[in-house]
Design a protein around this motif. Structure first.
Motif, PDB file in Angstrom:
ATOM      1  N   PRO A  37      -3.581   0.334   5.846  1.00 35.36           N
ATOM      2  CA  PRO A  37      -4.779   1.502   6.426  1.00 35.36           C
ATOM      3  C   PRO A  37      -4.704   1.992   5.525  1.00 35.36           C
ATOM      4  CG  PRO A  37      -2.702   1.033   8.499  1.00 35.36           C
ATOM      5  CD  PRO A  37      -2.157   0.177   6.853  1.00 35.36           C
ATOM      6  N   ASP A  38      -3.695   1.944   4.960  1.00 38.25           N
ATOM      7  CA  ASP A  38      -3.697   3.427   3.595  1.00 38.25           C
ATOM      8  C   ASP A  38      -4.469   2.712   2.207  1.00 38.25           C
ATOM      9  OD1 ASP A  38      -1.655   2.182   3.158  1.00 38.25           O
ATOM     10  OD2 ASP A  38      -0.701   3.946   1.983  1.00 38.25           O
ATOM     11  N   GLY A  39      -4.809   2.112   2.148  1.00 40.82           N
ATOM     12  CA  GLY A  39      -5.297   0.684   0.777  1.00 40.82           C
ATOM     13  C   GLY A  39      -5.060  -0.192   1.041  1.00 40.82           C
ATOM     14  N   THR A  40      -5.359  -0.967  -0.187  1.00 43.00           N
ATOM     15  CA  THR A  40      -4.598  -2.374  -0.526  1.00 43.00           C
ATOM     16  C   THR A  40      -3.828  -1.949  -1.653  1.00 43.00           C
ATOM     17  OG1 THR A  40      -6.928  -2.896   0.036  1.00 43.00           O
ATOM     18  CG2 THR A  40      -5.633  -4.768  -1.317  1.00 43.00           C
ATOM     19  N   TYR A  41      -2.635  -3.050  -1.645  1.00 41.19           N
ATOM     20  CA  TYR A  41      -2.063  -2.837  -2.577  1.00 41.19           C
ATOM     21  C   TYR A  41      -1.090  -3.564  -3.271  1.00 41.19           C
ATOM     22  CZ  TYR A  41      -0.050   1.255  -0.880  1.00 41.19           C
ATOM     23  OH  TYR A  41      -0.249   3.354  -0.492  1.00 41.19           O
ATOM     24  N   CYS A  42      -0.474  -4.703  -4.163  1.00 41.35           N
ATOM     25  CA  CYS A  42      -0.720  -6.135  -4.709  1.00 41.35           C
ATOM     26  C   CYS A  42       0.672  -5.515  -6.121  1.00 41.35           C
ATOM     27  CB  CYS A  42      -1.288  -5.820  -5.725  1.00 41.35           C
ATOM     28  SG  CYS A  42      -1.883  -5.083  -6.996  1.00 41.35           S
ATOM     29  N   PHE A  43       1.498  -7.592  -5.929  1.00 39.14           N
ATOM     30  CA  PHE A  43       2.119  -7.177  -6.287  1.00 39.14           C
ATOM     31  C   PHE A  43       1.840  -7.461  -8.365  1.00 39.14           C
ATOM     32  CE2 PHE A  43       5.156  -6.798  -3.193  1.00 39.14           C
ATOM     33  CZ  PHE A  43       4.839  -7.167  -2.594  1.00 39.14           C
ATOM     34  N   ARG A  44       2.365  -6.854  -8.542  1.00 38.39           N
ATOM     35  CA  ARG A  44       2.720  -7.379 -10.462  1.00 38.39           C
ATOM     36  C   ARG A  44       3.312  -7.129 -11.072  1.00 38.39           C
ATOM     37  NH1 ARG A  44      -1.176  -8.953  -8.899  1.00 38.39           N
ATOM     38  NH2 ARG A  44      -3.569  -8.500  -9.218  1.00 38.39           N
ATOM     39  N   LEU A  45       3.449  -7.622 -12.160  1.00 40.08           N
ATOM     40  CA  LEU A  45       4.972  -8.324 -13.483  1.00 40.08           C
ATOM     41  C   LEU A  45       4.284  -7.708 -14.586  1.00 40.08           C
ATOM     42  CD1 LEU A  45       7.339 -10.639 -13.704  1.00 40.08           C
ATOM     43  CD2 LEU A  45       5.932 -11.996 -14.236  1.00 40.08           C
ATOM     44  N   HIS A  46       5.196  -6.670 -15.581  1.00 37.98           N
ATOM     45  CA  HIS A  46       5.201  -6.403 -16.327  1.00 37.98           C
ATOM     46  C   HIS A  46       6.790  -5.951 -16.634  1.00 37.98           C
ATOM     47  CE1 HIS A  46       4.358  -3.294 -18.820  1.00 37.98           C
ATOM     48  NE2 HIS A  46       4.889  -2.008 -18.585  1.00 37.98           N
ATOM     49  N   ARG A  47       7.353  -6.602 -17.414  1.00 41.74           N
ATOM     50  CA  ARG A  47       8.312  -6.759 -18.388  1.00 41.74           C
ATOM     51  C   ARG A  47       9.219  -7.708 -17.311  1.00 41.74           C
ATOM     52  NH1 ARG A  47       8.410  -0.750 -21.627  1.00 41.74           N
ATOM     53  NH2 ARG A  47       6.646  -1.439 -22.800  1.00 41.74           N
ATOM     54  N   ASP A  48       9.422  -8.829 -16.992  1.00 40.88           N
ATOM     55  CA  ASP A  48      10.402  -9.358 -16.358  1.00 40.88           C
ATOM     56  C   ASP A  48      10.019  -8.755 -14.588  1.00 40.88           C
ATOM     57  OD1 ASP A  48      10.107 -11.121 -17.758  1.00 40.88           O
ATOM     58  OD2 ASP A  48      11.881 -10.524 -18.931  1.00 40.88           O
ATOM     59  N   ARG A  49      10.161  -7.294 -14.599  1.00 37.39           N
ATOM     60  CA  ARG A  49      10.242  -6.979 -13.293  1.00 37.39           C
ATOM     61  C   ARG A  49       8.780  -6.887 -12.770  1.00 37.39           C
ATOM     62  NH1 ARG A  49      14.815  -3.699 -13.027  1.00 37.39           N
ATOM     63  NH2 ARG A  49      14.907  -3.480 -15.480  1.00 37.39           N
ATOM     64  N   VAL A  50       8.613  -6.346 -10.702  1.00 37.96           N
ATOM     65  CA  VAL A  50       8.012  -7.439  -9.905  1.00 37.96           C
ATOM     66  C   VAL A  50       7.849  -5.440  -9.052  1.00 37.96           C
ATOM     67  CG1 VAL A  50       6.891  -7.985  -8.100  1.00 37.96           C
ATOM     68  CG2 VAL A  50       8.332  -9.161  -9.680  1.00 37.96           C
ATOM     69  N   TYR A  51       6.181  -5.210  -9.611  1.00 40.99           N
ATOM     70  CA  TYR A  51       5.775  -3.402  -8.455  1.00 40.99           C
ATOM     71  C   TYR A  51       4.744  -4.119  -8.057  1.00 40.99           C
ATOM     72  CZ  TYR A  51       8.392  -1.613 -13.214  1.00 40.99           C
ATOM     73  OH  TYR A  51       9.784  -1.539 -14.171  1.00 40.99           O
ATOM     74  N   TYR A  52       5.769  -2.778  -6.862  1.00 38.89           N
ATOM     75  CA  TYR A  52       4.739  -3.200  -6.102  1.00 38.89           C
ATOM     76  C   TYR A  52       3.352  -2.007  -6.200  1.00 38.89           C
ATOM     77  CZ  TYR A  52       3.004  -2.541  -0.674  1.00 38.89           C
ATOM     78  OH  TYR A  52       2.232  -2.742   0.650  1.00 38.89           O
ATOM     79  N   VAL A  53       2.119  -1.574  -6.009  1.00 42.05           N
ATOM     80  CA  VAL A  53       1.543  -0.878  -6.294  1.00 42.05           C
ATOM     81  C   VAL A  53      -0.182  -0.900  -5.562  1.00 42.05           C
ATOM     82  CG1 VAL A  53       0.561  -1.591  -8.882  1.00 42.05           C
ATOM     83  CG2 VAL A  53       0.371   0.156  -8.363  1.00 42.05           C
ATOM     84  N   SER A  54      -0.598   0.184  -5.711  1.00 44.80           N
ATOM     85  CA  SER A  54      -1.767   0.099  -5.110  1.00 44.80           C
ATOM     86  C   SER A  54      -2.904  -0.063  -5.964  1.00 44.80           C
ATOM     87  CB  SER A  54      -2.104   1.928  -3.924  1.00 44.80           C
ATOM     88  OG  SER A  54      -1.942   2.340  -5.882  1.00 44.80           O
ATOM     89  N   GLU A  55      -3.944  -0.400  -5.361  1.00 47.90           N
ATOM     90  CA  GLU A  55      -5.198  -1.188  -6.604  1.00 47.90           C
ATOM     91  C   GLU A  55      -5.879   0.045  -7.120  1.00 47.90           C
ATOM     92  OE1 GLU A  55      -7.139  -4.247  -4.802  1.00 47.90           O
ATOM     93  OE2 GLU A  55      -5.925  -4.960  -5.258  1.00 47.90           O
ATOM     94  N   LYS A  56      -5.990   1.561  -6.472  1.00 46.51           N
ATOM     95  CA  LYS A  56      -6.046   2.593  -6.769  1.00 46.51           C
ATOM     96  C   LYS A  56      -5.563   3.312  -7.836  1.00 46.51           C
ATOM     97  CE  LYS A  56      -7.327   7.378  -5.733  1.00 46.51           C
ATOM     98  NZ  LYS A  56      -7.356   8.448  -4.068  1.00 46.51           N
ATOM     99  N   LEU A  57      -3.442   3.009  -8.319  1.00 44.39           N
ATOM    100  CA  LEU A  57      -2.789   3.563  -9.224  1.00 44.39           C
ATOM    101  C   LEU A  57      -2.758   2.447 -10.227  1.00 44.39           C
ATOM    102  CD1 LEU A  57      -0.992   5.273  -9.769  1.00 44.39           C
ATOM    103  CD2 LEU A  57       0.932   4.040  -8.362  1.00 44.39           C
TER     104      LEU A  57
END
Length: 186
Positions: A37-57
């Motif tokens: 409800p507070d926005g769309t989020y996604c998963f991104r891979l950076h330096r072998d780590r998976v991050y959960y991040v808002s698309e705005k960020l």
């Protein structure tokens, strides 16, 4: 990039990051993590780590060079050198409400689990029906407070007939890691 080390792509293989499979099996509930409800989020891979991040960020971080970026969002886990995914305790608050398979430990076994020990049958309070052996689970206290992640060492049916000193859940991560590993958690 010297050293001959093979690295993955920085931001994952698919647009929504859905190629990452979480060991605690949240199944189709992963869509609830992406479309919030507070926005769309996604998963991104950076330096072998998976991050959960808002698309705005994520859009805001696009102006930062990737080599200079240390972390982005909440770390859900990392890939080991053998390319196995290791779930981090920092993902617990996001994954626990949607977990399909859960284990509740008795009050006397909570401290043992939080010190990094496996859960024994004698400390098992409840377990979700139809939990298969080696299934990823979220470990809760009897008061429904999420404590960490584990892997079922025995199926639900096997748990009913094993010795009280048998291991029923293998420890993977717990909230006690915040204190034990506070210097290395990202």
């Amino acid at each position: 990039r010297g050293g001959g080390r093979k690295t993955r792509g920085h931001w994952g293989n698919t647009e929504d990051g859905s190629d990452v499979v979480f060991p605690c099996s949240i199944g189709e509930n992963i869509q609830l993590l992406v479309d919030r409800p507070d926005g769309t989020y996604c998963f991104r891979l950076h330096r072998d780590r998976v991050y959960y991040v808002s698309e705005k960020l994520l859009k805001g971080a696009a102006s930062i060079p990737r080599d200079s970026l240390v972390a982005l969002g909440t770390c859900f886990g990392k890939f080991t050198k053998t390319q196995k995914f290791r779930l981090s305790v920092t993902a617990l608050d996001f994954l626990a409400p949607y977990a399909k398979y859960k284990v509740w430990v008795k009050p006397g076994s909570e401290q043992s689990f939080l010190y990094g020990n496996h859960v024994l049958k004698s400390g098992l309070g409840r377990i979700t029906e139809n939990t298969a052996q080696y299934q990823g689970v979220v470990v809760y206290s009897m008061a429904d407070v999420p404590l960490g992640f584990g892997v079922a060492a025995k199926s639900t049916q096997d748990c009913r007939k094993v010795d009280p000193m048998a291991i029923v859940v293998f420890h993977q991560a717990d909230v006690g890691e915040y204190v034990r590993n506070e210097d290395t958690l990202t």
